[in-house]
Design an enzyme around this catalytic site. Structure first.
Site, short mmCIF file in Angstrom:
data_model
loop_
_atom_site.label_atom_id
_atom_site.label_comp_id
_atom_site.label_asym_id
_atom_site.label_seq_id
_atom_site.Cartn_x
_atom_site.Cartn_y
_atom_site.Cartn_z
CG ASN A 69 23.76 -7.12 14.51
OD1 ASN A 69 24.48 -7.24 13.52
ND2 ASN A 69 22.57 -7.67 14.61
CE LYS B 102 20.25 -4.06 14.79
NZ LYS B 102 19.78 -3.59 16.10
CG ASP C 214 14.61 -2.54 19.38
OD1 ASP C 214 15.56 -3.25 19.72
OD2 ASP C 214 13.43 -2.93 19.44
CB SER C 215 15.67 -3.15 13.59
OG SER C 215 16.86 -3.81 13.94
CG PHE D 86 22.30 -8.94 9.84
CD1 PHE D 86 22.38 -7.77 9.10
CD2 PHE D 86 21.49 -8.94 10.97
CE1 PHE D 86 21.68 -6.62 9.47
CE2 PHE D 86 20.80 -7.79 11.37
CZ PHE D 86 20.89 -6.63 10.61
CG ASP E 152 18.93 -9.31 5.47
OD1 ASP E 152 17.90 -8.62 5.37
OD2 ASP E 152 19.99 -8.88 5.94
CE LYS F 255 19.37 -5.31 5.01
NZ LYS F 255 19.97 -6.08 6.12
CG HIS G 28 14.53 -2.17 8.31
ND1 HIS G 28 15.29 -2.77 7.34
CD2 HIS G 28 14.89 -2.78 9.48
CE1 HIS G 28 16.04 -3.71 7.88
NE2 HIS G 28 15.81 -3.74 9.18
P1 IMP Z 1 17.96 -5.67 17.99
O1 IMP Z 1 19.45 -5.74 17.85
O2 IMP Z 1 17.44 -5.92 19.36
O3 IMP Z 1 17.39 -4.44 17.36
O4 IMP Z 1 17.41 -6.92 17.15
C1 IMP Z 1 17.24 -6.81 15.80
C2 IMP Z 1 16.98 -8.20 15.23
O5 IMP Z 1 16.00 -8.06 14.20
C3 IMP Z 1 18.21 -8.76 14.54
O6 IMP Z 1 18.99 -9.52 15.41
C4 IMP Z 1 17.59 -9.59 13.43
O7 IMP Z 1 17.12 -10.79 13.95
C5 IMP Z 1 16.37 -8.75 13.05
N1 IMP Z 1 16.73 -7.76 12.01
C6 IMP Z 1 16.74 -6.40 12.14
N2 IMP Z 1 17.14 -5.81 11.01
C7 IMP Z 1 17.38 -6.81 10.14
C8 IMP Z 1 17.87 -6.81 8.80
O8 IMP Z 1 18.16 -5.77 8.17
N3 IMP Z 1 18.00 -8.02 8.24
C9 IMP Z 1 17.71 -9.18 8.89
N4 IMP Z 1 17.30 -9.24 10.14
C10 IMP Z 1 17.12 -8.05 10.77
#
Ligand code: IMP
Length: 202
Positions: free
Chosen positions: A9, A12, A70-71, A153, A156, A176, A181
């Site tokens: 990503n 990120k 993971d978020s 992204f 947000d 930000k 987080h």
């Molecule tokens: P991961 O890559 O499987 O951890 O998925 C994380 C997903 O959570 C991202 O693709 C976004 O949809 C959402 N997400 C996580 N952090 C953020 C952020 O800082 N802003 C906006 N969306 C976020």
């Protein structure tokens, strides 16, 4: 010491580079490290998925520290959905304008105090000695009545932070990172890694 961040990503990766810039280490994306694997994130918690990703990438580059995050977004009115499914919610390739509009519509009957939400990030670090460290960070906010802002992204544009009277998409990257987080989880991880580096030198 090489630090590889297990994410594809770009949004990120940009945040992570800024936050880890003062670490005395080379921070590489998976692509820069020449790793091209698809990890199945079949955990049911942020922590499980972060550990799964960190370990899978670490198996490809055992001498490096591999970090994975993971978020996701937890919307209280939607029983904490999309949660760990945030990236896959309504389909991985569905544009966020559509996902964000759908979330706003689902909250149309919610009272103001029912619009609470949070972003959660768990960072896992797989170390060359086989240990795995984890840290967590959250930011509390509400779901905005309409999308606003061009920065950041994902979700947000609909994540409103009362403290700033703005969505996280309306903040500068520095603002930000200072409250997010991921910023909190990464700074906590930096502190844990500093202890690890001291142990290595000692
Ligand atoms: P991961 O890559 O499987 O951890 O998925 C994380 C997903 O959570 C991202 O693709 C976004 O949809 C959402 N997400 C996580 N952090 C953020 C952020 O800082 N802003 C906006 N969306 C976020």
């Amino acid at each position: 010491m090489k630090i590889v961040f297990a994410t594809g990503n770009a949004g990120k990766m940009k945040e992570i580079r800024m936050i880890l810039a003062d670490l005395n280490a080379e921070v590489l994306s998976m692509k820069e490290a020449g790793i091209d694997i698809d990890v199945v994130e079949d955990g049911v918690t942020f922590e499980e998925n972060a550990i799964i990703k960190a370990k899978a990438v670490h198996a490809c580059i055992p001498d490096a520290i591999v970090l994975a995050d993971d978020s996701g977004l937890e919307v209280d009115y939607l029983d904490k959905q999309p949660g760990v499914y945030s990236a896959r919610y309504m389909g991985e390739d569905t544009p966020y304008e559509i996902k964000n509009a759908a979330i706003i519509r689902k909250l149309v009957h919610a009272k103001e105090e029912e619009r609470t939400a949070r972003f959660v990030s768990v960072i896992a670090a797989a170390l060359p000695d086989g240990r795995v460290l984890t840290t967590e960070g959250t930011i509390e906010g509400t779901i905005a009545h309409q999308a606003a802002g061009e920065g950041g992204f994902g979700y947000d544009p609909i994540f409103y932070v009362p403290e700033f009277r703005a969505t996280t998409a309306e903040l500068t990257a520095e603002q930000k990172n200072a409250v997010s987080h991921r910023g909190k989880a990464l700074r906590a991880m930096k502190r844990k890694l500093a202890v690890y580096f001291e142990e290595l030198e000692g």
